[in-house]
Design a protein around this motif. Structure first.
Motif, PDB file in Angstrom:
ATOM      1  N   GLY A  89      34.275  34.029  36.473  1.00 35.72           N
ATOM      2  CA  GLY A  89      33.848  35.000  35.473  1.00 35.72           C
ATOM      3  C   GLY A  89      34.564  36.177  34.861  1.00 35.72           C
ATOM      4  O   GLY A  89      33.991  36.903  34.131  1.00 35.72           O
ATOM      5  N   THR A  92      35.528  36.664  31.217  1.00 35.37           N
ATOM      6  CA  THR A  92      34.348  36.510  30.420  1.00 35.37           C
ATOM      7  C   THR A  92      33.613  37.920  30.474  1.00 35.37           C
ATOM      8  O   THR A  92      33.264  38.498  29.460  1.00 35.37           O
ATOM      9  CB  THR A  92      33.604  35.474  30.927  1.00 35.37           C
ATOM     10  OG1 THR A  92      34.408  34.178  30.618  1.00 35.37           O
ATOM     11  CG2 THR A  92      32.315  35.148  29.754  1.00 35.37           C
ATOM     12  N   HIS A 138      43.663  33.366  32.526  1.00 35.03           N
ATOM     13  CA  HIS A 138      42.458  33.635  33.392  1.00 35.03           C
ATOM     14  C   HIS A 138      41.976  32.154  33.719  1.00 35.03           C
ATOM     15  O   HIS A 138      40.664  32.049  34.266  1.00 35.03           O
ATOM     16  CB  HIS A 138      41.565  34.409  33.005  1.00 35.03           C
ATOM     17  CG  HIS A 138      42.116  35.812  32.729  1.00 35.03           C
ATOM     18  ND1 HIS A 138      42.204  36.848  33.728  1.00 35.03           N
ATOM     19  CD2 HIS A 138      42.269  36.519  31.388  1.00 35.03           C
ATOM     20  CE1 HIS A 138      42.818  37.931  33.135  1.00 35.03           C
ATOM     21  NE2 HIS A 138      43.061  37.735  31.959  1.00 35.03           N
ATOM     22  N   ASP A 142      38.017  31.700  34.776  1.00 32.77           N
ATOM     23  CA  ASP A 142      37.229  31.624  33.820  1.00 32.77           C
ATOM     24  C   ASP A 142      37.063  30.338  32.833  1.00 32.77           C
ATOM     25  O   ASP A 142      36.953  30.439  31.667  1.00 32.77           O
ATOM     26  CB  ASP A 142      37.640  32.652  32.543  1.00 32.77           C
ATOM     27  CG  ASP A 142      37.074  34.076  33.070  1.00 32.77           C
ATOM     28  OD1 ASP A 142      35.937  34.441  32.806  1.00 32.77           O
ATOM     29  OD2 ASP A 142      37.772  34.715  34.233  1.00 32.77           O
ATOM     30  N   LEU A 147      31.033  29.333  30.707  1.00 31.95           N
ATOM     31  CA  LEU A 147      31.661  30.567  30.425  1.00 31.95           C
ATOM     32  C   LEU A 147      31.920  30.538  29.134  1.00 31.95           C
ATOM     33  O   LEU A 147      31.833  31.661  28.564  1.00 31.95           O
ATOM     34  CB  LEU A 147      32.977  31.011  31.509  1.00 31.95           C
ATOM     35  CG  LEU A 147      32.459  31.141  32.888  1.00 31.95           C
ATOM     36  CD1 LEU A 147      33.609  31.437  33.690  1.00 31.95           C
ATOM     37  CD2 LEU A 147      31.602  32.612  32.931  1.00 31.95           C
ATOM     38  N   THR A 184      27.693  34.639  33.728  1.00 33.65           N
ATOM     39  CA  THR A 184      28.977  34.645  34.419  1.00 33.65           C
ATOM     40  C   THR A 184      29.323  34.594  35.660  1.00 33.65           C
ATOM     41  O   THR A 184      30.366  34.255  36.256  1.00 33.65           O
ATOM     42  CB  THR A 184      29.905  36.001  33.951  1.00 33.65           C
ATOM     43  OG1 THR A 184      29.520  37.074  34.630  1.00 33.65           O
ATOM     44  CG2 THR A 184      29.865  36.077  32.360  1.00 33.65           C
TER      45      THR A 184
END
Length: 188
Positions: A89, A92, A138, A142, A147, A184
């Motif tokens: 995460g 995010t 990412h 992520d 997310l 997250t």
């Protein structure tokens, strides 16, 4: 000697940046409708012809303003990424924190540009390219539905902020931000 356009040392980069700064300020203060070429030129202290040297029309000026805002937003995200502990995460969290920080400042250029993103094809495409590129970059940290839901919730909170009354206080922001960040950190 008076500093006039005739005897002023030409500094095209300085003039271009002044035009961009003035256009951004006008958009923030009065909305994009106030970003007329004459208003920007006057605010920057240049002739309309001087503005046309850098931007052939209003659309080119608005595009350049938006490009600059995207670069600034990207830098803010990178700064948040550097402060994050990493792992699941990461992007995010940086995205959510940046959106909420801009809300708290209540002066983000994004307030003026949000409607442009919704209506202008160039801005919309630039935004989608930016977010998609970031998600690809990412993907290791992520990806996943949870997310995505967090990012969509942050987008919704931002839009509610932009569309809310000017005197509205976001007293629940801290709790919402805390909960989104907590989400997250959960892997599943």
């Amino acid at each position: 000697m008076v500093d006039s356009p005739r005897n002023r040392k030409k500094q095209p980069d300085v003039v271009r940046q002044a035009l961009l700064d003035c256009a951004t300020r006008l958009a923030l203060e009065h909305g994009l409708a106030a970003v007329s070429l004459q208003a920007v030129a006057s605010a920057a202290g240049v002739t309309k012809g001087g503005l046309f040297h850098h931007f052939p029309n209003k659309q080119a000026l608005v595009k350049a303003v938006f490009d600059g805002m995207m670069e600034s937003f990207d830098r803010e995200i990178d700064e948040e990424l550097e402060r994050d502990s990493g792992g699941h995460g990461t992007f995010t969290r940086a995205y959510v924190r940046t959106l909420f920080a801009d809300r708290a400042l209540n002066s983000s250029p994004w307030s003026a540009q949000t409607m442009t993103v919704l209506a202008d094809p160039y801005s919309k495409n630039l935004w989608h390219k930016w977010i998609n590129d970031r998600l690809v970059r990412h993907a290791g940290t992520d990806a996943g539905t949870r997310l995505e839901i967090v990012r969509l919730a942050a987008d919704g909170a931002w839009l509610a902020h932009v569309l809310g009354p000017d005197d509205h206080t976001d007293s629940g922001d801290t709790a919402v931000l805390k909960e989104l960040i907590e989400l997250t950190r959960r892997d599943k």
